[in-house]
Scaffold this active site. Structure first.
Site, PDB file in Angstrom:
ATOM      1  N   ALA A   1       0.844  -1.206   0.000  1.00  0.00           N
ATOM      2  CA  ALA A   1       0.000   0.000   0.000  1.00  0.00           C
ATOM      3  C   ALA A   1       0.875   1.250   0.000  1.00  0.00           C
ATOM      4  O   ALA A   1       1.980   1.255   0.541  1.00  0.00           O
ATOM      5  CB  ALA A   1      -0.929   0.012   1.208  1.00  0.00           C
TER       6      ALA A   1
ATOM      7  N   GLU B   1      -2.248 -12.436  -3.648  1.00  0.00           N
ATOM      8  CA  GLU B   1      -3.596 -12.315  -4.173  1.00  0.00           C
ATOM      9  C   GLU B   1      -3.857 -10.839  -4.402  1.00  0.00           C
ATOM     10  O   GLU B   1      -3.427 -10.002  -3.608  1.00  0.00           O
ATOM     11  CB  GLU B   1      -4.650 -12.853  -3.193  1.00  0.00           C
ATOM     12  CG  GLU B   1      -4.647 -14.352  -3.031  1.00  0.00           C
ATOM     13  CD  GLU B   1      -3.717 -14.842  -1.941  1.00  0.00           C
ATOM     14  OE1 GLU B   1      -3.467 -16.048  -1.890  1.00  0.00           O
ATOM     15  OE2 GLU B   1      -3.214 -14.023  -1.141  1.00  0.00           O
TER      16      GLU B   1
ATOM     17  N   ASN C   1      -8.268  -4.624  -9.675  1.00  0.00           N
ATOM     18  CA  ASN C   1      -7.145  -3.718  -9.407  1.00  0.00           C
ATOM     19  C   ASN C   1      -6.122  -3.780 -10.538  1.00  0.00           C
ATOM     20  O   ASN C   1      -5.013  -4.297 -10.384  1.00  0.00           O
ATOM     21  CB  ASN C   1      -6.516  -4.048  -8.055  1.00  0.00           C
ATOM     22  CG  ASN C   1      -5.567  -2.977  -7.578  1.00  0.00           C
ATOM     23  OD1 ASN C   1      -5.139  -2.109  -8.345  1.00  0.00           O
ATOM     24  ND2 ASN C   1      -5.216  -3.029  -6.303  1.00  0.00           N
TER      25      ASN C   1
ATOM     26  N   TYR D   1       2.611  -5.877 -10.853  1.00  0.00           N
ATOM     27  CA  TYR D   1       3.145  -7.208 -10.550  1.00  0.00           C
ATOM     28  C   TYR D   1       3.589  -7.920 -11.826  1.00  0.00           C
ATOM     29  O   TYR D   1       4.636  -8.577 -11.844  1.00  0.00           O
ATOM     30  CB  TYR D   1       2.109  -8.050  -9.800  1.00  0.00           C
ATOM     31  CG  TYR D   1       1.625  -7.419  -8.516  1.00  0.00           C
ATOM     32  CD1 TYR D   1       2.489  -6.771  -7.648  1.00  0.00           C
ATOM     33  CD2 TYR D   1       0.281  -7.453  -8.164  1.00  0.00           C
ATOM     34  CE1 TYR D   1       2.039  -6.177  -6.477  1.00  0.00           C
ATOM     35  CE2 TYR D   1      -0.176  -6.874  -6.995  1.00  0.00           C
ATOM     36  CZ  TYR D   1       0.706  -6.235  -6.156  1.00  0.00           C
ATOM     37  OH  TYR D   1       0.255  -5.657  -5.004  1.00  0.00           O
TER      38      TYR D   1
END
Length: 158
Positions: free
Chosen positions: A81, A114, A119, A126
């Site tokens: 985050a 996960e 998103n 990623y």
């Protein structure tokens, strides 16, 4: 905030409160301060990196749990985050870069996570680091029953 003023370091007790503020802003069901403190300060299988500004203020973080998985030692990313006002400035990218480097240096066979199927920015980030989709966990997120995409990054020799 300029990336040249950004420092990525191992999170410690001094970062817990700031990390919890990021958690509360970023997630519908954030971890509490006690749980985050335990993970950062007491869990020998947990590892957290924090991105800070020149005043040691946490701007973002990433954490994983070390587990013995089907491919050997692996990192299971718990959360990534960045403060809302700092998003889009490359902080998440810098954190994932540092985490992947750390995991490679520590000899991890794989990294897994996960991510909400909605998103797209996170999935794209990623994917940039070699994570690939390996399935879906239906209804994984408790707040709205959204599916999670399971992503893996494997070492080359596996």
């Amino acid at each position: 905030m300029s990336l040249k003023n950004l420092e990525i370091k191992i999170a410690d007790e001094s970062h817990v409160k700031g990390i919890c503020e990021i958690e509360s802003e970023a997630f519908v069901m954030p971890w509490g301060e006690l749980g985050m403190h335990r993970d950062i300060c007491q869990n020998i299988n947990a590892f957290y990196l924090v991105a800070t500004d020149e005043n040691n203020k946490p701007l973002g973080y990433v954490g994983y749990w070390k587990i013995q998985g089907e491919y050997g030692l692996q990192a299971d990313i718990t959360n990534v985050a960045v403060l809302k006002e700092e998003r889009g400035k490359g902080i998440g990218d810098a954190l994932i870069t540092a985490l992947v480097k750390h995991c490679d240096e520590e000899g991890f066979a794989a990294i897994t996570l996960e991510v909400r199927v909605s998103n797209t920015p996170a999935i794209n980030l990623y994917s940039k680091y070699g994570f690939i989709s390996q399935g879906i966990r239906p209804g994984y997120y408790q707040d709205n029953k959204e599916d999670a995409m399971i992503m893996w990054r494997m070492k080359e020799e596996i």
